[in-house]
Design a protein around this motif. Structure first.
Motif, short mmCIF file in Angstrom:
data_model
loop_
_atom_site.label_atom_id
_atom_site.label_comp_id
_atom_site.label_asym_id
_atom_site.label_seq_id
_atom_site.Cartn_x
_atom_site.Cartn_y
_atom_site.Cartn_z
N TYR A 54 0.84 -1.19 0.00
CA TYR A 54 0.00 0.00 0.00
C TYR A 54 0.88 1.24 0.00
O TYR A 54 2.00 1.21 0.50
CB TYR A 54 -0.91 0.03 1.23
CG TYR A 54 -1.83 -1.17 1.31
CD1 TYR A 54 -2.91 -1.29 0.45
CD2 TYR A 54 -1.60 -2.19 2.22
CE1 TYR A 54 -3.74 -2.39 0.50
CE2 TYR A 54 -2.42 -3.30 2.28
CZ TYR A 54 -3.50 -3.39 1.42
OH TYR A 54 -4.32 -4.49 1.46
N ASP A 58 -2.12 4.31 6.37
CA ASP A 58 -3.45 4.66 6.83
C ASP A 58 -4.46 3.65 6.31
O ASP A 58 -4.34 3.13 5.21
CB ASP A 58 -3.83 6.06 6.34
CG ASP A 58 -2.89 7.12 6.88
OD1 ASP A 58 -2.33 6.91 7.96
OD2 ASP A 58 -2.72 8.15 6.21
N ALA A 59 -5.49 3.39 7.11
CA ALA A 59 -6.52 2.43 6.72
C ALA A 59 -7.88 3.09 6.76
O ALA A 59 -8.23 3.78 7.72
CB ALA A 59 -6.50 1.23 7.64
N ASN A 60 -8.63 2.90 5.71
CA ASN A 60 -10.03 3.32 5.64
C ASN A 60 -10.27 4.76 6.06
O ASN A 60 -11.03 5.04 6.98
CB ASN A 60 -10.91 2.39 6.48
CG ASN A 60 -10.91 0.99 5.93
OD1 ASN A 60 -10.75 0.78 4.73
ND2 ASN A 60 -11.10 0.02 6.80
N ILE A 61 -9.57 5.68 5.42
CA ILE A 61 -9.82 7.09 5.70
C ILE A 61 -10.97 7.51 4.81
O ILE A 61 -10.81 7.77 3.63
CB ILE A 61 -8.57 7.94 5.41
CG1 ILE A 61 -7.42 7.48 6.29
CG2 ILE A 61 -8.88 9.42 5.61
CD1 ILE A 61 -6.13 8.18 6.04
N LEU A 62 -12.16 7.49 5.38
CA LEU A 62 -13.37 7.79 4.64
C LEU A 62 -14.10 8.94 5.29
O LEU A 62 -14.03 9.14 6.50
CB LEU A 62 -14.29 6.57 4.59
CG LEU A 62 -13.66 5.29 4.01
CD1 LEU A 62 -14.61 4.12 4.20
CD2 LEU A 62 -13.34 5.47 2.55
#
Length: 95
Positions: A54, A58-62
């Motif tokens: 990746y 950062d994960a799932n910055i929505l």
């Protein structure tokens, strides 16, 4: 691997491309350049380098979903070919 006219003809056939003779010569030059670049990349010492999966950690910055009515149902159906006033009417496609 060397790129020649036969190789370009085969790839063009597989890709369903029709190339003129001058385009084939240009393609030979471009594809040879790509292979030369790949050969240079193979020379790079990557010992101890972790594979990049990746681009960030950062994960799932929505963003949060915000419910709001942009247009009314009537406005949404204005250009509909057929409607019953609250829904689009479409032809039956499953028997």
């Amino acid at each position: 691997m060397t790129i020649d006219k036969e190789t370009v003809d085969k790839i063009a056939h597989l890709a369903r491309l029709e190339l003129a003779e001058d385009e084939k010569q240009e393609m030979i030059k471009d594809m040879s350049g790509i292979l030369d670049f790949m050969a240079k990349l193979n020379e790079v010492n990557t010992t101890g380098v972790e594979p990049l999966i990746y681009m960030t950690n950062d994960a799932n910055i929505l963003r949060e979903d915000v419910v709001r009515q942009e247009i009314t149902t009537e406005e949404g159906l204005l250009n509909a070919p057929k409607s019953d006033g609250s829904h689009f009417l479409v032809a039956k496609v499953i028997g």
